[in-house]
Design an enzyme around this catalytic site. Structure first.
Site, PDB file in Angstrom:
ATOM      1  N   PRO A  20       1.222  -1.552   0.073  1.00 58.81           N
ATOM      2  CA  PRO A  20      -0.595   0.354  -0.152  1.00 58.81           C
ATOM      3  C   PRO A  20       0.551   1.636   0.074  1.00 58.81           C
ATOM      4  O   PRO A  20       0.804   2.478  -0.718  1.00 58.81           O
ATOM      5  CB  PRO A  20      -0.755  -0.230   1.052  1.00 58.81           C
ATOM      6  CG  PRO A  20      -0.914  -1.208   1.671  1.00 58.81           C
ATOM      7  CD  PRO A  20       0.833  -2.637   1.089  1.00 58.81           C
ATOM      8  N   GLU A  55       3.513  -3.514 -13.737  1.00 61.03           N
ATOM      9  CA  GLU A  55       5.527  -3.160 -14.320  1.00 61.03           C
ATOM     10  C   GLU A  55       6.115  -2.616 -14.279  1.00 61.03           C
ATOM     11  O   GLU A  55       7.044  -2.851 -15.066  1.00 61.03           O
ATOM     12  CB  GLU A  55       5.193  -4.357 -15.390  1.00 61.03           C
ATOM     13  CG  GLU A  55       3.973  -5.667 -14.712  1.00 61.03           C
ATOM     14  CD  GLU A  55       4.705  -7.166 -13.991  1.00 61.03           C
ATOM     15  OE1 GLU A  55       5.449  -6.773 -14.778  1.00 61.03           O
ATOM     16  OE2 GLU A  55       3.681  -7.867 -14.100  1.00 61.03           O
ATOM     17  N   CYS A  92      11.522 -11.361 -12.461  1.00 62.16           N
ATOM     18  CA  CYS A  92      10.387 -12.398 -12.381  1.00 62.16           C
ATOM     19  C   CYS A  92       9.491 -10.631 -13.258  1.00 62.16           C
ATOM     20  O   CYS A  92       8.860 -10.536 -14.207  1.00 62.16           O
ATOM     21  CB  CYS A  92       9.203 -12.637 -11.292  1.00 62.16           C
ATOM     22  SG  CYS A  92       9.888 -13.298 -10.386  1.00 62.16           S
ATOM     23  N   LEU A  93       9.873 -10.159 -12.559  1.00 67.38           N
ATOM     24  CA  LEU A  93       9.295  -8.562 -13.788  1.00 67.38           C
ATOM     25  C   LEU A  93       9.835  -8.205 -14.771  1.00 67.38           C
ATOM     26  O   LEU A  93       8.840  -8.280 -16.163  1.00 67.38           O
ATOM     27  CB  LEU A  93       9.419  -7.487 -12.583  1.00 67.38           C
ATOM     28  CG  LEU A  93       8.628  -7.338 -11.649  1.00 67.38           C
ATOM     29  CD1 LEU A  93       9.163  -6.034 -11.011  1.00 67.38           C
ATOM     30  CD2 LEU A  93       7.180  -7.229 -11.646  1.00 67.38           C
ATOM     31  N   ASP A  95     -10.943   9.039 -30.734  1.00 65.23           N
ATOM     32  CA  ASP A  95     -11.651  10.057 -30.952  1.00 65.23           C
ATOM     33  C   ASP A  95     -12.160   9.890 -32.434  1.00 65.23           C
ATOM     34  O   ASP A  95     -13.352  10.531 -32.806  1.00 65.23           O
ATOM     35  CB  ASP A  95     -10.552  11.205 -30.927  1.00 65.23           C
ATOM     36  CG  ASP A  95     -11.173  12.426 -30.992  1.00 65.23           C
ATOM     37  OD1 ASP A  95     -12.136  13.418 -30.528  1.00 65.23           O
ATOM     38  OD2 ASP A  95     -10.859  13.186 -32.076  1.00 65.23           O
TER      39      ASP A  95
HETATM   40  C1  LIG Z   1      -4.502  -3.590 -12.492  1.00 60.03           C
HETATM   41  C2  LIG Z   1      -3.825  -2.780 -11.729  1.00 60.03           C
HETATM   42  C3  LIG Z   1      -3.002  -4.602 -11.322  1.00 60.03           C
HETATM   43  C4  LIG Z   1      -1.569  -4.260 -10.446  1.00 60.03           C
HETATM   44  N1  LIG Z   1      -1.146  -5.896 -10.389  1.00 60.03           N
HETATM   45  C5  LIG Z   1      -0.068  -6.132  -9.818  1.00 60.03           C
HETATM   46  C6  LIG Z   1       0.217  -8.021  -9.281  1.00 60.03           C
HETATM   47  O1  LIG Z   1       0.086  -8.658  -9.503  1.00 60.03           O
HETATM   48  N2  LIG Z   1       1.672  -7.210  -8.766  1.00 60.03           N
HETATM   49  C7  LIG Z   1       2.341  -6.668  -7.763  1.00 60.03           C
HETATM   50  O2  LIG Z   1       3.220  -7.035  -6.974  1.00 60.03           O
HETATM   51  N3  LIG Z   1       1.663  -5.100  -8.309  1.00 60.03           N
HETATM   52  C8  LIG Z   1       0.815  -5.351  -9.432  1.00 60.03           C
HETATM   53  N4  LIG Z   1       0.466  -4.037  -9.479  1.00 60.03           N
HETATM   54  C9  LIG Z   1       0.835  -2.516  -8.731  1.00 60.03           C
HETATM   55  C10 LIG Z   1       1.828  -2.123  -9.821  1.00 60.03           C
HETATM   56  O3  LIG Z   1       3.030  -2.555 -10.543  1.00 60.03           O
HETATM   57  C11 LIG Z   1       1.836  -0.629  -9.137  1.00 60.03           C
HETATM   58  O4  LIG Z   1       0.687  -0.045  -9.407  1.00 60.03           O
HETATM   59  C12 LIG Z   1       3.344   0.036  -9.478  1.00 60.03           C
HETATM   60  O5  LIG Z   1       4.549  -0.667  -9.596  1.00 60.03           O
HETATM   61  C13 LIG Z   1       3.337   1.753  -9.076  1.00 60.03           C
HETATM   62  O6  LIG Z   1       2.933   1.585  -7.656  1.00 60.03           O
HETATM   63  P1  LIG Z   1       2.190   2.210  -6.720  1.00 60.03           P
HETATM   64  O7  LIG Z   1       0.551   1.957  -7.759  1.00 60.03           O
HETATM   65  O8  LIG Z   1       1.910   2.412  -5.366  1.00 60.03           O
HETATM   66  O9  LIG Z   1       2.930   3.640  -7.409  1.00 60.03           O
HETATM   67  P2  LIG Z   1       4.338   4.963  -7.006  1.00 60.03           P
HETATM   68  O10 LIG Z   1       4.393   3.747  -6.733  1.00 60.03           O
HETATM   69  O11 LIG Z   1       3.570   5.371  -4.789  1.00 60.03           O
HETATM   70  O12 LIG Z   1       4.309   5.956  -7.873  1.00 60.03           O
HETATM   71  C14 LIG Z   1       3.521   7.307  -7.776  1.00 60.03           C
HETATM   72  C15 LIG Z   1       4.269   8.191  -8.771  1.00 60.03           C
HETATM   73  O13 LIG Z   1       5.700   8.490  -8.539  1.00 60.03           O
HETATM   74  C16 LIG Z   1       5.940   8.944  -9.593  1.00 60.03           C
HETATM   75  N5  LIG Z   1       7.562   7.889  -9.446  1.00 60.03           N
HETATM   76  C17 LIG Z   1       8.306   7.178  -7.937  1.00 60.03           C
HETATM   77  N6  LIG Z   1       9.350   6.976  -8.287  1.00 60.03           N
HETATM   78  C18 LIG Z   1      10.168   8.188  -9.028  1.00 60.03           C
HETATM   79  C19 LIG Z   1      11.126   8.698  -9.235  1.00 60.03           C
HETATM   80  N7  LIG Z   1      11.841   8.137  -8.579  1.00 60.03           N
HETATM   81  N8  LIG Z   1      11.162  10.343  -9.645  1.00 60.03           N
HETATM   82  C20 LIG Z   1      10.227  10.295 -10.412  1.00 60.03           C
HETATM   83  N9  LIG Z   1       8.838  10.252 -10.154  1.00 60.03           N
HETATM   84  C21 LIG Z   1       8.494   8.856  -9.989  1.00 60.03           C
HETATM   85  C22 LIG Z   1       5.451   7.569 -10.272  1.00 60.03           C
HETATM   86  O14 LIG Z   1       5.685   6.932 -11.566  1.00 60.03           O
HETATM   87  C23 LIG Z   1       4.042   7.301 -10.801  1.00 60.03           C
HETATM   88  O15 LIG Z   1       3.569   8.064 -11.171  1.00 60.03           O
HETATM   89  C24 LIG Z   1      -0.801  -3.627 -10.365  1.00 60.03           C
HETATM   90  C25 LIG Z   1      -0.898  -2.481 -10.421  1.00 60.03           C
HETATM   91  C26 LIG Z   1      -2.455  -2.820 -10.731  1.00 60.03           C
HETATM   92  C27 LIG Z   1      -3.250  -0.599 -11.105  1.00 60.03           C
END
Ligand SMILES: Cc1cc2nc3c(=O)[nH]c(=O)nc-3n(C[C@H](O)[C@H](O)[C@H](O)COP(=O)(O)OP(=O)(O)OC[C@H]3O[C@@H](n4cnc5c(N)ncnc54)[C@H](O)[C@@H]3O)c2cc1C
Length: 387
Positions: free
Chosen positions: A138, A367, A242-243, A340
């Site tokens: 989270p 990913e 894995c990713l 569009d």
């Molecule tokens: C439908 C769906 C399915 C998914 N399935 C899986 C799954 O099966 N297993 C799993 O483990 N995860 C899964 N995920 C999670 C997904 O991999 C994460 O959402 C993703 O890695 C981004 O993490 P976050 O959402 O916490 O965003 P955050 O890491 O909080 O990022 C928020 C923003 O900050 C930006 N950001 C981050 N670091 C930097 C930086 N250094 N400089 C500038 N900007 C930055 C990001 O690009 C983003 O715009 C899934 C997500 C979705 C939406």
């Protein structure tokens, strides 16, 4: 050029082997006959079409690159073409297959014990067992090294505590590959459905990947037998490897979504008569359609070269980052453009571009977000980590 492979502006088809073409055409038929007739309704009703999973297994689409454990032993280009065609149907269907193959079967195959492989891989190939991959938490997915989920050794076993979020296949999975912090660094655990203290909750109200299950996973003092740790997975490099597998497939998937949107936009422009002529007669429409073909063609050639490198064992993970970034961005841009072009009708789920565009909003984030992949490529070419 047959409609079923359009667009093919650079004789991409001729670069494929007979076997690769056959695999692609088989999956294309499955998508046309089994996915497309139901997917709009699944998306609208937020339903994962689980009934298709045994058919995907029957076609050998689960863990298709492994040569053992009842898997098909295909090369990586054929695997990519499978992902392309599945995502031409829907990103949710491709996500299911990516997670099962790249994020669950791959770590068990690469890092698992013989007992773990024998127990899970044949069952996963036959879809008798479904897997999910729990890395994201989270508090942020982009920086998994800061994960809070922990496992502590107690007697011979482990005690797992924490939570994972946004997990594809979460509540339908029979086994979760869960990454946790331990005294020995980050380790991977196979957490079986029914383990005391292990619960899941589906994430509702998604406007994206609505035909895919996305869940939270909770671990409350879960006792994990010592036999369920992945013995060869040590450190963050294991989940990241894995990713790389899954991102490789996503790079192909973006092409499939774009192909579906392009075909629909072209068909619409042929039929829609405005100002006395079908839209294909308008210069501006031709430029927009030509631009889609340009982008898709570049994506195809990029993915194919990546696949050939992977088959030779020469692919680098930064090349996968560039391809995932480019092809998902390309798919999203093409989907929005097609939406569009279809005018008002384009906002209906009866047309695929709005669904693909909403789906790709997830795909561009999961990913590794687009930003993270840009920064990975930036680090590779400058030698400076700017994350
Ligand atoms: C439908 C769906 C399915 C998914 N399935 C899986 C799954 O099966 N297993 C799993 O483990 N995860 C899964 N995920 C999670 C997904 O991999 C994460 O959402 C993703 O890695 C981004 O993490 P976050 O959402 O916490 O965003 P955050 O890491 O909080 O990022 C928020 C923003 O900050 C930006 N950001 C981050 N670091 C930097 C930086 N250094 N400089 C500038 N900007 C930055 C990001 O690009 C983003 O715009 C899934 C997500 C979705 C939406």
């Amino acid at each position: 050029m047959p409609d079923s492979i359009a667009p093919d502006f650079y004789a991409f088809d001729s670069l494929l082997s007979e076997d690769e073409r056959q695999v692609r055409d088989t999956v294309a038929r499955f998508v046309d006959e089994r996915v497309l007739p139901i997917i709009a309704e699944c998306f609208e009703k937020e339903r994962f079409p689980k009934e298709l999973v045994p058919e995907m297994a029957e076609l050998g689409l689960l863990g298709p690159t492994f040569e053992d454990y009842g898997c098909a032993g295909l090369n990586n280009v054929a695997y990519g073409l499978i992902m392309q065609e599945l995502e031409r149907g829907d990103s949710g269907i491709r996500s299911f297959a990516s997670v099962q193959s790249g994020l669950c079967m791959y770590p068990i195959h690469t890092y698992g014990s013989d007992e773990q492989k024998n127990r899970w891989l044949p069952a996963m190939a036959k879809a008798e067992a479904i897997g999910c991959f729990g890395l994201t938490e989270p508090d942020g997915g982009s920086d998994p090294g800061t994960m809070k989920t922990s496992a502590v050794k107690k007697g011979g076993d482990w005690v797992l505590n924490g939570a994972k979020m946004w997990i594809t296949n979460g509540s339908v999975a029979d086994v979760a590959v869960v990454w946790a912090r331990t005294d020995e660094g980050i380790r991977g655990f196979l957490v079986e459905k029914g383990t005391a203290g292990y619960t899941t909750r589906d994430i509702p109200h998604k406007f994206s990947l609505r035909a895919s299950v996305t869940s939270e996973l909770f671990f409350d003092n879960c006792k994990i037998p010592a036999d369920n740790i992945l013995p060869k997975a040590e450190g963050l490099g294991a989940p990241l490897s894995c990713l790389t597998q899954a991102r490789y497939g996503i790079a192909w998937g973006g092409i499939g979504a774009a192909m579906a949107c392009y075909r629909e936009a072209l068909a619409f422009c042929r039929e829609r008569v405005l100002f006395g002529k079908p839209l294909i007669h308008k210069q501006h429409m031709q430029i927009r359609l030509a631009d889609m073909v340009r982008r898709i063609t570049l994506g195809q050639l990029l993915a194919l070269q990546l696949g050939r490198l992977k088959d030779k064992g020469e692919m680098h993970h930064t090349q996968v980052s560039l391809a995932k970034w480019n092809n998902v961005r390309m798919g999203l841009d093409v989907a929005r453009e097609a939406r569009d072009i279809l005018g008002a009708g384009g906002i209906s789920v009866e047309c695929s571009p709005i669904r693909h565009s909403m789906n790709l909003e997830s795909v561009i984030t999961y990913e590794g977000t687009e930003t993270i992949h840009q920064l990975i490529v930036g680090r590779e070419i400058t030698g400076v980590a700017a994350l």
